[in-house]
Motif scaffolding. Structure first.
Motif, PDB file in Angstrom:
ATOM      1  N   LEU A  92      84.126 -16.744  40.422  1.00 48.31           N
ATOM      2  CA  LEU A  92      84.131 -16.235  41.798  1.00 48.31           C
ATOM      3  C   LEU A  92      85.490 -16.462  42.461  1.00 48.31           C
ATOM      4  O   LEU A  92      86.014 -15.591  43.163  1.00 48.31           O
ATOM      5  N   ASP A  93      86.060 -17.641  42.217  1.00 47.58           N
ATOM      6  CA  ASP A  93      87.358 -17.988  42.793  1.00 47.58           C
ATOM      7  C   ASP A  93      88.462 -17.075  42.253  1.00 47.58           C
ATOM      8  O   ASP A  93      89.263 -16.522  43.014  1.00 47.58           O
ATOM      9  N   PHE A  94      88.495 -16.896  40.937  1.00 43.09           N
ATOM     10  CA  PHE A  94      89.509 -16.039  40.315  1.00 43.09           C
ATOM     11  C   PHE A  94      89.376 -14.600  40.815  1.00 43.09           C
ATOM     12  O   PHE A  94      90.378 -13.923  41.081  1.00 43.09           O
ATOM     13  N   MET A  98      92.045 -11.976  43.843  1.00 41.86           N
ATOM     14  CA  MET A  98      92.616 -10.639  43.673  1.00 41.86           C
ATOM     15  C   MET A  98      92.805  -9.946  45.023  1.00 41.86           C
ATOM     16  O   MET A  98      93.536  -8.969  45.132  1.00 41.86           O
ATOM     17  N   TYR A  99      92.132 -10.491  46.078  1.00 40.01           N
ATOM     18  CA  TYR A  99      92.115  -9.794  47.371  1.00 40.01           C
ATOM     19  C   TYR A  99      92.661 -10.591  48.551  1.00 40.01           C
ATOM     20  O   TYR A  99      92.920 -10.018  49.598  1.00 40.01           O
ATOM     21  N   ILE A 100      92.793 -11.914  48.416  1.00 38.81           N
ATOM     22  CA  ILE A 100      93.288 -12.709  49.547  1.00 38.81           C
ATOM     23  C   ILE A 100      94.456 -13.587  49.090  1.00 38.81           C
ATOM     24  O   ILE A 100      94.701 -13.742  47.886  1.00 38.81           O
ATOM     25  N   SER A 165      84.651 -13.640  50.861  1.00 39.40           N
ATOM     26  CA  SER A 165      83.248 -13.934  50.542  1.00 39.40           C
ATOM     27  C   SER A 165      83.100 -14.503  49.136  1.00 39.40           C
ATOM     28  O   SER A 165      82.317 -15.425  48.903  1.00 39.40           O
ATOM     29  N   LEU A 166      83.845 -13.950  48.190  1.00 44.23           N
ATOM     30  CA  LEU A 166      83.795 -14.450  46.813  1.00 44.23           C
ATOM     31  C   LEU A 166      84.264 -15.895  46.737  1.00 44.23           C
ATOM     32  O   LEU A 166      83.646 -16.729  46.055  1.00 44.23           O
TER      33      LEU A 166
END
Length: 308
Positions: A92-94, A98-100, A165-166
């Protein structure tokens, strides 16, 4: 003149080094994503875990004598803990990274001690103290400030809230893992538990990669050598080495004191992100970061106080 470190100094040094190495994780990940369009969270996780797996299997082998007379339910719980704490949480962290930004990722992840306190209060039906409620308000308020500032300042093509959220889901997953660990560590022993849970996580990650990737071996062969290098660095420098250092710190200082020293982690990540990724926090984001750290440290101190 011969210099020698005391037990406390050595434990503190180990905690600082572990915090620094853990803080480089998001930097390595963001840099690797920039190297090749073939790399996503699943691919990078696989590279990280295949690099770390041999060490953790060795740890299991040297501590195998601890595994006698274990009940089946203990093994099931250990497998669940490994998959939740170091496979699912890490994936989830990885994916979120990709987005933040690396800075925001570290600040969101840093909320996990507050999540363990909230979960414990629900599970054990304990009322939160005024100090705990204030600490939680500070940490979440600070995190929201940083998030809103980043969301308004940078174009994320609609994926900003997905990434945030991820990473928050990753923090929740890791908090659940922490709630499962005390009993398991008591039964299996700390080194044995570490080796077993991380081996389970490595295997879960590799199964995920081979199932989710159409041509897994072909894809690995297409990756640039620099990506492979980053994957090995994530496996050894960011997973294996800091795990050993933090365990050695806890053995000398205790978990609460080691956690207090490790709270410098978000600041280290922000500094590294500024140097290597060109990220910059504005004054409001720094305020949010400071509020987050103060809140989490208050929670850590209160846990320390009630642990004696």
């Amino acid at each position: 003149m011969k210099l020698s470190l005391t037990k406390t100094q050595l434990g503190s040094l180990f905690a600082i080094c572990a915090a620094f190495l853990f803080s480089t994780k998001a930097i390595f990940i963001k840099q690797t994503y920039a190297l090749s369009p073939l790399v996503d969270g699943t691919v990078l996780m696989a590279l990280r875990m295949v690099s770390a797996l041999p060490f953790f299997l060795l740890l299991c082998w040297f501590n195998r004598h601890h595994n006698k007379n274990m009940a089946a339910k203990d093994w099931v719980l250990l497998i669940v803990a490994g998959l939740i704490g170091y496979y699912f949480s890490s994936w989830l962290d990885f994916a979120g990274l990709m987005y933040i930004s690396a800075s925001l990722e570290r600040i969101i992840l840093f909320l996990y001690p507050t999540l363990t306190v909230l979960a414990s209060s629900v599970i054990y039906k304990q009322k939160l103290s005024l100090q705990s409620m204030l600490a939680i308000a500070l940490s979440y308020g600070g995190t929201v400030i940083v998030m809103l500032q980043e969301q308004s300042n940078v174009s994320h093509e609609g994926n900003f809230w997905l990434g945030a959220s991820l990473v928050f889901a990753s923090a929740i997953s890791f908090a659940i893992y922490l709630l499962l660990t005390p009993r398991l560590i008591e039964k299996f022993g700390s080194w044995n538990f570490t080796g077993l849970t991380l081996s389970v996580a490595c295997m879960g990650t590799l199964i995920h990669y081979f199932v989710a990737t159409p041509q897994p071996l072909y894809l690995l062969a297409q990756l640039p050598s620099s990506v492979i290098g980053y994957g090995i660095a994530l496996g050894f420098l960011v997973t294996v080495l800091p795990t050993i250092l933090m365990a050695q710190s806890i053995a000398r200082l205790g978990a609460a004191q080691s956690a207090m020293i490790a709270s410098i982690g978000p600041i280290l990540t922000i500094i590294l992100a500024t140097i290597f990724l060109g990220e910059h926090l504005n004054a409001m984001q720094w305020l949010g970061c400071v509020l987050n750290i103060i809140g989490v440290m208050m929670i850590t101190l209160s846990k320390k106080k009630f642990s004696h």
